[in-house]
Design an enzyme around this catalytic site. Structure first.
Site, PDB file in Angstrom:
ATOM      1  N   ARG A 168     -27.823 -13.190  34.376  1.00 25.89           N
ATOM      2  CA  ARG A 168     -27.485 -12.558  33.094  1.00 25.89           C
ATOM      3  C   ARG A 168     -26.186 -11.760  33.202  1.00 25.89           C
ATOM      4  O   ARG A 168     -26.056 -10.685  32.574  1.00 25.89           O
ATOM      5  CB  ARG A 168     -28.745 -11.507  32.519  1.00 25.89           C
ATOM      6  CG  ARG A 168     -30.015 -12.286  32.156  1.00 25.89           C
ATOM      7  CD  ARG A 168     -29.793 -13.370  31.109  1.00 25.89           C
ATOM      8  NE  ARG A 168     -30.897 -13.771  30.664  1.00 25.89           N
ATOM      9  CZ  ARG A 168     -31.586 -14.690  31.006  1.00 25.89           C
ATOM     10  NH1 ARG A 168     -31.264 -15.614  31.933  1.00 25.89           N
ATOM     11  NH2 ARG A 168     -32.790 -15.037  30.470  1.00 25.89           N
ATOM     12  N   SER A 241     -35.140 -11.927  24.494  1.00 20.48           N
ATOM     13  CA  SER A 241     -35.506 -10.856  25.542  1.00 20.48           C
ATOM     14  C   SER A 241     -34.664  -9.716  25.422  1.00 20.48           C
ATOM     15  O   SER A 241     -33.333  -9.766  25.193  1.00 20.48           O
ATOM     16  CB  SER A 241     -35.404 -11.136  26.848  1.00 20.48           C
ATOM     17  OG  SER A 241     -36.296 -12.413  27.451  1.00 20.48           O
ATOM     18  N   GLU A 338     -30.488  -6.260  27.571  1.00 19.84           N
ATOM     19  CA  GLU A 338     -29.546  -7.842  27.653  1.00 19.84           C
ATOM     20  C   GLU A 338     -28.639  -7.906  26.561  1.00 19.84           C
ATOM     21  O   GLU A 338     -27.555  -8.298  26.851  1.00 19.84           O
ATOM     22  CB  GLU A 338     -30.755  -8.920  27.700  1.00 19.84           C
ATOM     23  CG  GLU A 338     -30.016 -10.256  27.845  1.00 19.84           C
ATOM     24  CD  GLU A 338     -31.052 -11.260  27.569  1.00 19.84           C
ATOM     25  OE1 GLU A 338     -31.641 -11.754  28.648  1.00 19.84           O
ATOM     26  OE2 GLU A 338     -30.539 -12.109  26.652  1.00 19.84           O
TER      27      GLU A 338
HETATM   28  P1  FAD Z   1     -23.440 -13.781  20.428  1.00 17.71           P
HETATM   29  O1  FAD Z   1     -24.683 -13.011  20.153  1.00 17.71           O
HETATM   30  O2  FAD Z   1     -22.782 -13.890  19.218  1.00 17.71           O
HETATM   31  O3  FAD Z   1     -22.592 -12.936  21.502  1.00 17.71           O
HETATM   32  C1  FAD Z   1     -23.186 -12.423  22.712  1.00 17.71           C
HETATM   33  C2  FAD Z   1     -22.146 -11.821  23.414  1.00 17.71           C
HETATM   34  O4  FAD Z   1     -20.997 -12.894  23.953  1.00 17.71           O
HETATM   35  C3  FAD Z   1     -21.098 -10.918  22.650  1.00 17.71           C
HETATM   36  O5  FAD Z   1     -21.055  -9.867  23.664  1.00 17.71           O
HETATM   37  C4  FAD Z   1     -20.326 -11.630  22.282  1.00 17.71           C
HETATM   38  O6  FAD Z   1     -19.008 -10.654  22.099  1.00 17.71           O
HETATM   39  C5  FAD Z   1     -19.855 -12.601  23.635  1.00 17.71           C
HETATM   40  N1  FAD Z   1     -19.132 -13.680  22.954  1.00 17.71           N
HETATM   41  C6  FAD Z   1     -19.753 -14.585  22.128  1.00 17.71           C
HETATM   42  N2  FAD Z   1     -18.930 -15.713  22.163  1.00 17.71           N
HETATM   43  C7  FAD Z   1     -18.013 -15.675  22.794  1.00 17.71           C
HETATM   44  C8  FAD Z   1     -16.594 -16.396  23.055  1.00 17.71           C
HETATM   45  N3  FAD Z   1     -16.374 -17.395  22.280  1.00 17.71           N
HETATM   46  N4  FAD Z   1     -15.687 -15.715  23.837  1.00 17.71           N
HETATM   47  C9  FAD Z   1     -15.883 -14.399  24.220  1.00 17.71           C
HETATM   48  N5  FAD Z   1     -17.063 -13.942  24.187  1.00 17.71           N
HETATM   49  C10 FAD Z   1     -18.005 -14.210  23.289  1.00 17.71           C
HETATM   50  N6  FAD Z   1     -30.737 -16.054  26.324  1.00 17.71           N
HETATM   51  C11 FAD Z   1     -30.660 -16.675  27.512  1.00 17.71           C
HETATM   52  O7  FAD Z   1     -29.870 -16.456  28.527  1.00 17.71           O
HETATM   53  N7  FAD Z   1     -32.025 -17.324  27.740  1.00 17.71           N
HETATM   54  C12 FAD Z   1     -33.031 -17.541  26.908  1.00 17.71           C
HETATM   55  O8  FAD Z   1     -34.074 -18.272  27.106  1.00 17.71           O
HETATM   56  C13 FAD Z   1     -32.908 -16.924  25.487  1.00 17.71           C
HETATM   57  N8  FAD Z   1     -33.670 -17.141  24.561  1.00 17.71           N
HETATM   58  C14 FAD Z   1     -33.512 -16.551  23.432  1.00 17.71           C
HETATM   59  C15 FAD Z   1     -34.322 -16.716  22.306  1.00 17.71           C
HETATM   60  C16 FAD Z   1     -34.342 -16.058  21.086  1.00 17.71           C
HETATM   61  C17 FAD Z   1     -35.207 -16.389  20.064  1.00 17.71           C
HETATM   62  C18 FAD Z   1     -33.152 -15.516  20.921  1.00 17.71           C
HETATM   63  C19 FAD Z   1     -32.848 -15.052  19.514  1.00 17.71           C
HETATM   64  C20 FAD Z   1     -32.238 -15.430  21.622  1.00 17.71           C
HETATM   65  C21 FAD Z   1     -32.405 -15.853  23.177  1.00 17.71           C
HETATM   66  N9  FAD Z   1     -31.168 -15.798  24.153  1.00 17.71           N
HETATM   67  C22 FAD Z   1     -31.433 -16.516  25.482  1.00 17.71           C
HETATM   68  C23 FAD Z   1     -30.125 -14.848  24.068  1.00 17.71           C
HETATM   69  C24 FAD Z   1     -28.772 -15.726  23.230  1.00 17.71           C
HETATM   70  O9  FAD Z   1     -29.543 -16.932  22.810  1.00 17.71           O
HETATM   71  C25 FAD Z   1     -28.051 -16.188  24.250  1.00 17.71           C
HETATM   72  O10 FAD Z   1     -27.236 -15.040  25.125  1.00 17.71           O
HETATM   73  C26 FAD Z   1     -26.901 -16.817  23.687  1.00 17.71           C
HETATM   74  O11 FAD Z   1     -25.982 -17.333  24.580  1.00 17.71           O
HETATM   75  C27 FAD Z   1     -26.091 -16.033  22.746  1.00 17.71           C
HETATM   76  O12 FAD Z   1     -25.234 -16.953  21.757  1.00 17.71           O
HETATM   77  P2  FAD Z   1     -24.352 -16.376  20.597  1.00 17.71           P
HETATM   78  O13 FAD Z   1     -23.271 -17.521  20.066  1.00 17.71           O
HETATM   79  O14 FAD Z   1     -25.543 -15.991  19.559  1.00 17.71           O
HETATM   80  O15 FAD Z   1     -23.784 -15.160  21.095  1.00 17.71           O
HETATM   81  N1  EPU Z   2     -45.846 -11.279  30.514  1.00 19.75           N
HETATM   82  C1  EPU Z   2     -46.448 -10.104  30.321  1.00 19.75           C
HETATM   83  N2  EPU Z   2     -46.519  -9.928  28.949  1.00 19.75           N
HETATM   84  C2  EPU Z   2     -45.810 -10.515  28.033  1.00 19.75           C
HETATM   85  C3  EPU Z   2     -45.105 -11.632  28.028  1.00 19.75           C
HETATM   86  C4  EPU Z   2     -44.913 -11.871  29.751  1.00 19.75           C
HETATM   87  O1  EPU Z   2     -47.088  -9.450  31.129  1.00 19.75           O
HETATM   88  O2  EPU Z   2     -45.997 -10.091  26.809  1.00 19.75           O
HETATM   89  C5  EPU Z   2     -45.630 -11.515  31.989  1.00 19.75           C
HETATM   90  C6  EPU Z   2     -46.451 -12.914  32.224  1.00 19.75           C
HETATM   91  O3  EPU Z   2     -46.958 -12.495  33.655  1.00 19.75           O
HETATM   92  C7  EPU Z   2     -45.353 -13.946  32.415  1.00 19.75           C
HETATM   93  C8  EPU Z   2     -44.116 -13.170  33.161  1.00 19.75           C
HETATM   94  O4  EPU Z   2     -44.300 -11.923  32.306  1.00 19.75           O
HETATM   95  O5  EPU Z   2     -45.718 -14.702  33.618  1.00 19.75           O
HETATM   96  C9  EPU Z   2     -42.848 -13.681  32.523  1.00 19.75           C
HETATM   97  O6  EPU Z   2     -42.517 -14.089  31.369  1.00 19.75           O
HETATM   98  P1  EPU Z   2     -41.873 -15.448  30.838  1.00 19.75           P
HETATM   99  O7  EPU Z   2     -42.266 -16.466  31.554  1.00 19.75           O
HETATM  100  O8  EPU Z   2     -41.738 -15.568  29.226  1.00 19.75           O
HETATM  101  O9  EPU Z   2     -40.536 -15.044  31.180  1.00 19.75           O
HETATM  102  P2  EPU Z   2     -39.694 -13.514  30.938  1.00 19.75           P
HETATM  103  O10 EPU Z   2     -39.304 -13.247  32.462  1.00 19.75           O
HETATM  104  O11 EPU Z   2     -40.267 -12.590  30.194  1.00 19.75           O
HETATM  105  C10 EPU Z   2     -37.342 -14.848  31.083  1.00 19.75           C
HETATM  106  C11 EPU Z   2     -36.002 -14.770  30.312  1.00 19.75           C
HETATM  107  C12 EPU Z   2     -36.154 -15.447  28.945  1.00 19.75           C
HETATM  108  C13 EPU Z   2     -36.373 -17.054  29.297  1.00 19.75           C
HETATM  109  C14 EPU Z   2     -37.760 -16.969  30.176  1.00 19.75           C
HETATM  110  C15 EPU Z   2     -37.985 -18.364  30.594  1.00 19.75           C
HETATM  111  C16 EPU Z   2     -34.978 -12.529  30.888  1.00 19.75           C
HETATM  112  C17 EPU Z   2     -34.836 -11.333  30.574  1.00 19.75           C
HETATM  113  N3  EPU Z   2     -35.588 -13.493  30.008  1.00 19.75           N
HETATM  114  O12 EPU Z   2     -38.402 -14.152  30.337  1.00 19.75           O
HETATM  115  O13 EPU Z   2     -34.944 -15.353  28.414  1.00 19.75           O
HETATM  116  O14 EPU Z   2     -36.434 -17.834  28.154  1.00 19.75           O
HETATM  117  O15 EPU Z   2     -37.467 -16.065  31.357  1.00 19.75           O
HETATM  118  O16 EPU Z   2     -37.404 -18.855  31.845  1.00 19.75           O
HETATM  119  O17 EPU Z   2     -34.538 -12.950  31.890  1.00 19.75           O
HETATM  120  C18 EPU Z   2     -33.383 -14.278  26.850  1.00 19.75           C
HETATM  121  O18 EPU Z   2     -32.834 -13.906  27.667  1.00 19.75           O
HETATM  122  O19 EPU Z   2     -33.436 -13.742  25.698  1.00 19.75           O
HETATM  123  C19 EPU Z   2     -34.688 -14.953  27.155  1.00 19.75           C
HETATM  124  C20 EPU Z   2     -35.705 -15.467  26.132  1.00 19.75           C
END
Ligand code: FAD
Ligand code: EPU
Length: 346
Positions: A168, A241, A338
């Site tokens: 991240r 997250s 995050e």
């Molecule tokens: P924004 O939210 O618009 O921007 C995020 C940051 O990036 C800001 O600092 C912005 O200034 C910068 N930025 C954006 N575009 C550019 C650019 N072109 N040049 C320079 N800087 C830029 N993230 C994960 O890693 N794994 C996940 O599994 C995951 N699951 C998600 C699930 C949900 C339901 C949601 C809502 C979010 C999740 N995220 C996850 C977080 C998010 O989707 C990612 O971080 C994604 O890459 C953000 O993209 P965005 O275009 O919306 O960026």
């Molecule tokens: N857990 C709990 N309570 C909850 C949810 C999860 O105790 O309410 C525990 C469980 O033991 C579970 C563990 O947490 O096994 C891990 O949960 P999960 O697999 O959902 O993964 P996470 O670590 O919570 C990360 C990323 C997610 C990504 C998933 C899948 C981060 C901060 N988050 O979540 O990314 O989708 O793994 O790989 O690293 C995001 O970055 O926005 C995001 C959604």
């Protein structure tokens, strides 16, 4: 868009962030063609002032209004720029929606991004926090990042090493005012190297009755798991997250494990550290499903803050601070947000 860009003054950002909180920018500049950037950054507020590049707004929290210019990149091209029959380099513009891009690659028989299906946002944001899910980080597929460098006022191409990717994290997070990512090159393969080891993916494929999966079926399994676990921002505002999983010295992790044998922890690639599950720590403090007015914690996942309707960014930030304080008090572990917090300091 006469010169490849359009300016909107006093622009509403409510629909441009997936928390759905109210915010306004003094000036929003929508750029259709990244070729306009060098000229654009020569003028007025864009020359010296703060600029927030906004993609899909799925990883920002507007705790206050952004000062200065908000820049949105619209370019949507995807092209294979090199191909040796097995490995291909695919270039996608910053404005392309991430999941649509993943589907495009799979549709062209190119594997590597399947585990990153259904992550909201844009291609341009993918390198910023080195998006990751289900055992993969996007850095594993990034070949180069194209950007406009505001400091040197030049168009640059960064290698993965120059991007300094980590969990991240990247150079872009440490110097958020410097680079505007305009396009990303991905190295993808027609020979899949599937990663099914992350908890849940193999089980989901088994439940789907699939023994020898294709990459598109892995993508489908990941989508199914994600739809179950994570709230959909179209239904309830959230940014995925809210906290990163904390990385702590191995000795600290060992002590925590002795006291809390159920605390999930993961290897980091560095034997001196371990990654702890922030969701578990928060869950143990009793926050899942909690609500302070319209600012809350998701019922389905303790790591996801949600906007039940009219929460402000400041409400969500106040709740996040209380959560982090309780985790620190109970476990002596610091958890960090995050999303990028705009208009306040964590
Ligand atoms: P924004 O939210 O618009 O921007 C995020 C940051 O990036 C800001 O600092 C912005 O200034 C910068 N930025 C954006 N575009 C550019 C650019 N072109 N040049 C320079 N800087 C830029 N993230 C994960 O890693 N794994 C996940 O599994 C995951 N699951 C998600 C699930 C949900 C339901 C949601 C809502 C979010 C999740 N995220 C996850 C977080 C998010 O989707 C990612 O971080 C994604 O890459 C953000 O993209 P965005 O275009 O919306 O960026
Ligand atoms: N857990 C709990 N309570 C909850 C949810 C999860 O105790 O309410 C525990 C469980 O033991 C579970 C563990 O947490 O096994 C891990 O949960 P999960 O697999 O959902 O993964 P996470 O670590 O919570 C990360 C990323 C997610 C990504 C998933 C899948 C981060 C901060 N988050 O979540 O990314 O989708 O793994 O790989 O690293 C995001 O970055 O926005 C995001 C959604």
């Amino acid at each position: 868009m006469a010169h490849g860009f359009r300016i909107v003054e006093n622009a509403k950002l409510d629909a441009r962030n997936t928390f759905g909180v109210a915010a306004r920018a003094p000036m929003l500049v929508e750029v259709a063609d990244a070729a306009a950037l060098p000229e654009l950054f020569g003028y007025g507020m864009l020359r010296e002032g703060p600029v927030l590049v906004l993609g899909g707004g799925s990883n920002v929290l507007f705790a206050g209004d952004p000062q200065g210019v908000v820049l949105a990149l619209g370019a949507q091209a995807i092209a294979i720029v090199e191909d040796d029959g097995d490995t291909a380099i695919v270039r996608a513009d910053a404005g392309v929606e991430w999941h649509a891009f993943v589907l495009w690659t799979l549709g062209h028989g190119l594997a590597g991004l399947e585990n990153l299906s259904l992550i909201p946002g844009t291609v341009g944001a993918a390198p910023i926090q080195n998006i990751g899910a289900y055992g993969i980080e996007v850095r594993e597929s990034i070949h180069a990042v194209h950007a406009f460098d505001r400091r040197d006022r030049s168009v640059v191409r960064l290698t993965p090493a120059e991007c300094a990717f980590a969990y991240r994290d990247s150079v872009f997070k440490h110097d958020p005012d410097r680079y505007v990512v305009t396009a990303v090159d991905f190295r993808l393969s027609r020979t899949p190297h599937l990663r099914l080891d992350y908890a849940g993916v193999g089980d989901e494929l088994a439940a789907m009755g699939i023994e020898s999966p294709r990459p598109s079926q892995v993508a489908e399994a990941v989508c199914r798991i994600r739809r179950r676990k994570l709230p959909d921002p179209a239904v309830i505002g959230n940014a995925g997250s809210f906290f990163k999983n904390p990385i702590v010295p191995a000795a600290v992790a060992d002590a925590l494990h002795a006291a809390h044998p159920k605390l999930p922890m993961f290897r980091t690639g560095d034997e001196a550290t371990r990654k702890l599950s922030a969701a578990w720590l928060i869950d143990q403090c009793g926050w899942k499903g909690h609500r302070d007015g319209d600012a809350g914690v998701a019922d389905s996942h303790a790591l996801v803050l949600v906007n039940h309707g009219r929460a402000t960014g400041a409400d969500l930030l106040a709740l996040a601070r209380r959560i982090a304080a309780s985790v620190r008090e109970r476990f002596d572990v610091a958890i960090e947000p995050e999303p990028r917090i705009v208009g306040a300091v964590w």
